[in-house]
Design an enzyme around this catalytic site. Structure first.
Site, PDB file in Angstrom:
ATOM      1  N   SER A  32       0.861  -1.200   0.000  1.00  0.00           N
ATOM      2  CA  SER A  32       0.000   0.000   0.000  1.00  0.00           C
ATOM      3  C   SER A  32       0.887   1.236   0.000  1.00  0.00           C
ATOM      4  O   SER A  32       2.023   1.198   0.499  1.00  0.00           O
ATOM      5  CB  SER A  32      -0.870   0.006   1.259  1.00  0.00           C
ATOM      6  OG  SER A  32      -1.507   1.262   1.409  1.00  0.00           O
ATOM      7  N   TYR A  76      -2.239  -0.900  10.410  1.00  0.00           N
ATOM      8  CA  TYR A  76      -2.275  -1.255   8.978  1.00  0.00           C
ATOM      9  C   TYR A  76      -0.979  -0.807   8.298  1.00  0.00           C
ATOM     10  O   TYR A  76      -0.363  -1.568   7.549  1.00  0.00           O
ATOM     11  CB  TYR A  76      -3.494  -0.611   8.319  1.00  0.00           C
ATOM     12  CG  TYR A  76      -3.601  -0.884   6.840  1.00  0.00           C
ATOM     13  CD1 TYR A  76      -4.016  -2.128   6.365  1.00  0.00           C
ATOM     14  CD2 TYR A  76      -3.267   0.092   5.900  1.00  0.00           C
ATOM     15  CE1 TYR A  76      -4.110  -2.386   5.004  1.00  0.00           C
ATOM     16  CE2 TYR A  76      -3.356  -0.160   4.540  1.00  0.00           C
ATOM     17  CZ  TYR A  76      -3.780  -1.397   4.097  1.00  0.00           C
ATOM     18  OH  TYR A  76      -3.865  -1.657   2.751  1.00  0.00           O
TER      19      TYR A  76
HETATM   20  P1  NAP Z   1     -11.573  -6.359  -0.291  1.00  0.00           P
HETATM   21  O1  NAP Z   1     -12.443  -5.703  -1.290  1.00  0.00           O
HETATM   22  O2  NAP Z   1     -11.954  -6.296   1.149  1.00  0.00           O
HETATM   23  O3  NAP Z   1     -11.342  -7.888  -0.677  1.00  0.00           O
HETATM   24  C1  NAP Z   1     -10.565  -8.670   0.182  1.00  0.00           C
HETATM   25  C2  NAP Z   1     -10.327 -10.022  -0.428  1.00  0.00           C
HETATM   26  O4  NAP Z   1      -9.480 -10.755   0.474  1.00  0.00           O
HETATM   27  C3  NAP Z   1     -11.591 -10.816  -0.585  1.00  0.00           C
HETATM   28  O5  NAP Z   1     -11.476 -11.609  -1.752  1.00  0.00           O
HETATM   29  C4  NAP Z   1     -11.602 -11.700   0.663  1.00  0.00           C
HETATM   30  O6  NAP Z   1     -12.276 -12.942   0.490  1.00  0.00           O
HETATM   31  C5  NAP Z   1     -10.130 -11.976   0.806  1.00  0.00           C
HETATM   32  N1  NAP Z   1      -9.756 -12.406   2.147  1.00  0.00           N
HETATM   33  C6  NAP Z   1     -10.045 -11.805   3.332  1.00  0.00           C
HETATM   34  N2  NAP Z   1      -9.531 -12.522   4.345  1.00  0.00           N
HETATM   35  C7  NAP Z   1      -8.915 -13.595   3.780  1.00  0.00           C
HETATM   36  C8  NAP Z   1      -8.214 -14.704   4.295  1.00  0.00           C
HETATM   37  N3  NAP Z   1      -8.021 -14.851   5.619  1.00  0.00           N
HETATM   38  N4  NAP Z   1      -7.728 -15.641   3.430  1.00  0.00           N
HETATM   39  C9  NAP Z   1      -7.926 -15.513   2.091  1.00  0.00           C
HETATM   40  N5  NAP Z   1      -8.581 -14.467   1.546  1.00  0.00           N
HETATM   41  C10 NAP Z   1      -9.068 -13.531   2.380  1.00  0.00           C
HETATM   42  O7  NAP Z   1     -10.056  -5.786  -0.329  1.00  0.00           O
HETATM   43  P2  NAP Z   1      -9.338  -4.754  -1.339  1.00  0.00           P
HETATM   44  O8  NAP Z   1      -9.708  -3.370  -0.947  1.00  0.00           O
HETATM   45  O9  NAP Z   1      -9.492  -5.213  -2.728  1.00  0.00           O
HETATM   46  O10 NAP Z   1      -7.811  -4.967  -0.869  1.00  0.00           O
HETATM   47  C11 NAP Z   1      -7.024  -6.009  -1.403  1.00  0.00           C
HETATM   48  C12 NAP Z   1      -5.589  -5.781  -1.009  1.00  0.00           C
HETATM   49  O11 NAP Z   1      -5.175  -4.477  -1.433  1.00  0.00           O
HETATM   50  C13 NAP Z   1      -5.327  -5.820   0.495  1.00  0.00           C
HETATM   51  O12 NAP Z   1      -4.080  -6.407   0.753  1.00  0.00           O
HETATM   52  C14 NAP Z   1      -5.299  -4.348   0.879  1.00  0.00           C
HETATM   53  O13 NAP Z   1      -4.567  -4.112   2.045  1.00  0.00           O
HETATM   54  C15 NAP Z   1      -4.641  -3.771  -0.349  1.00  0.00           C
HETATM   55  N6  NAP Z   1      -4.892  -2.353  -0.582  1.00  0.00           N
HETATM   56  C16 NAP Z   1      -6.165  -1.881  -0.698  1.00  0.00           C
HETATM   57  C17 NAP Z   1      -6.356  -0.532  -0.938  1.00  0.00           C
HETATM   58  C18 NAP Z   1      -7.719   0.065  -1.087  1.00  0.00           C
HETATM   59  O14 NAP Z   1      -7.840   1.305  -1.006  1.00  0.00           O
HETATM   60  N7  NAP Z   1      -8.766  -0.731  -1.345  1.00  0.00           N
HETATM   61  C19 NAP Z   1      -5.258   0.343  -1.036  1.00  0.00           C
HETATM   62  C20 NAP Z   1      -3.971  -0.183  -0.900  1.00  0.00           C
HETATM   63  C21 NAP Z   1      -3.806  -1.537  -0.683  1.00  0.00           C
HETATM   64  P3  NAP Z   1     -13.801 -13.124   1.014  1.00  0.00           P
HETATM   65  O15 NAP Z   1     -14.602 -12.202   0.151  1.00  0.00           O
HETATM   66  O16 NAP Z   1     -14.091 -14.554   0.786  1.00  0.00           O
HETATM   67  O17 NAP Z   1     -13.790 -12.714   2.460  1.00  0.00           O
END
Ligand code: NAP
Length: 249
Positions: free
Chosen positions: A144, A157
């Site tokens: 991130s 985080y």
């Molecule tokens: P999201 O929409 O919340 O989706 C999370 C995904 O992770 C879902 O597919 C979920 O599966 C899965 N997951 C959660 N717990 C898990 C576990 N214990 N084992 C396996 N899978 C698991 O998240 P996102 O916003 O796309 O973020 C994805 C990544 O990008 C993360 O690492 C986050 O820190 C990073 N990130 C996000 C942002 C942002 O602004 N969105 C910015 C920078 C970095 P289920 O649906 O089955 O629970």
């Protein structure tokens, strides 16, 4: 024989049922990779991602596993070998985020974040490294911008993502002799199901204002960078962090 930058490669994407992971799985599939779409609990969402890859002529399967649990984490990798016969790519994307100021940080919040964002990444990387062959492979970690941009209210985080950057650099050196490259993508704020669920969209206007390109990201702003890091186009690049943030640092 499939065509595309990732023709005949096999990929595991953790946390691919939603958000950034779903876009990455679709993009890898569109470039010819066979994709294991990992999810924790959202089976229907994961199957929708699989269906969209199949509909575009790609190959994919959905595999449930909580990657923070050592009893679960091998399952997507065993499934990759069973279904597609090899493993070339791991995208360590599964992660959680919940804001908390210093006074609100609890042990539970600390362990929940570190167990998935850091331990889960280590466990999945171990499983992948065991199974990648003599031609090596590519591991991409979803870090991130907050690993280096310190905003109040995100201490735990931020710490997990700083750890992700450190592990990226260290594992890159450990795995280089086996031709396994390890890099990270470091997104800015991206509109995902997770961002909506955790109330992060309330920061959209402020984040858009402090972002030089004037908007927050979409998952498809991140997936092309991951394709680049998985492909031979980045063949001499390892241990690096690719910031995809609209210029925010
Ligand atoms: P999201 O929409 O919340 O989706 C999370 C995904 O992770 C879902 O597919 C979920 O599966 C899965 N997951 C959660 N717990 C898990 C576990 N214990 N084992 C396996 N899978 C698991 O998240 P996102 O916003 O796309 O973020 C994805 C990544 O990008 C993360 O690492 C986050 O820190 C990073 N990130 C996000 C942002 C942002 O602004 N969105 C910015 C920078 C970095 P289920 O649906 O089955 O629970």
């Amino acid at each position: 024989m499939t065509s595309g930058k990732l023709a005949d490669k096999v990929a595991v994407v953790t946390g691919a049922s939603k958000g950034i992971g779903a876009a990455i799985a679709r993009a890898l599939g569109a470039e010819g990779a066979s994709v294991v779409v990992n999810y924790a609990s959202s089976r229907a969402d994961a199957e929708r991602v699989v269906d969209s890859i199949l509909a575009s002529g790609g190959k994919a399967i959905a595999v449930q596993a909580d990657v923070s649990q050592s009893s679960d984490v091998a399952r997507p990798f065993e499934a990759a070998l069973a279904a597609f016969g090899r493993l070339d790519i791991l995208v360590n994307n599964a992660g959680i985020y919940q804001g908390a100021m210093l006074s609100d940080i609890t042990e539970e919040l600390f362990h929940r974040h570190f167990n998935l964002n850091v331990l889960g990444l280590i466990l999945a990387t171990q499983e992948a490294a065991k199974r990648m062959g003599a031609n090596g492979g590519s591991i991409v970690n979803t870090s991130s911008v907050l690993s280096t941009l310190s905003l109040p209210g995100n201490g735990v985080y931020n710490a997990t993502k700083s750890a992700v950057d450190g592990l990226t650099r260290t594992f890159a050196k450990e795995l280089a002799p086996r031709k396994i490259r390890v890099n990270s993508v470091n997104p800015g704020l991206v509109e995902t199901e997770g961002l909506h669920a955790t109330g992060g969209m309330q920061h959209r206007d402020h984040m858009a204002m402090i972002t030089p390109l004037g908007r927050i990201g979409q998952p498809t702003d991140i997936s092309p960078g991951v394709v680049f890091l998985c492909s031979d186009d980045s063949g001499w690049m390892t241990g690096e962090s690719l910031y995809l943030t609209g210029g925010l640092r």
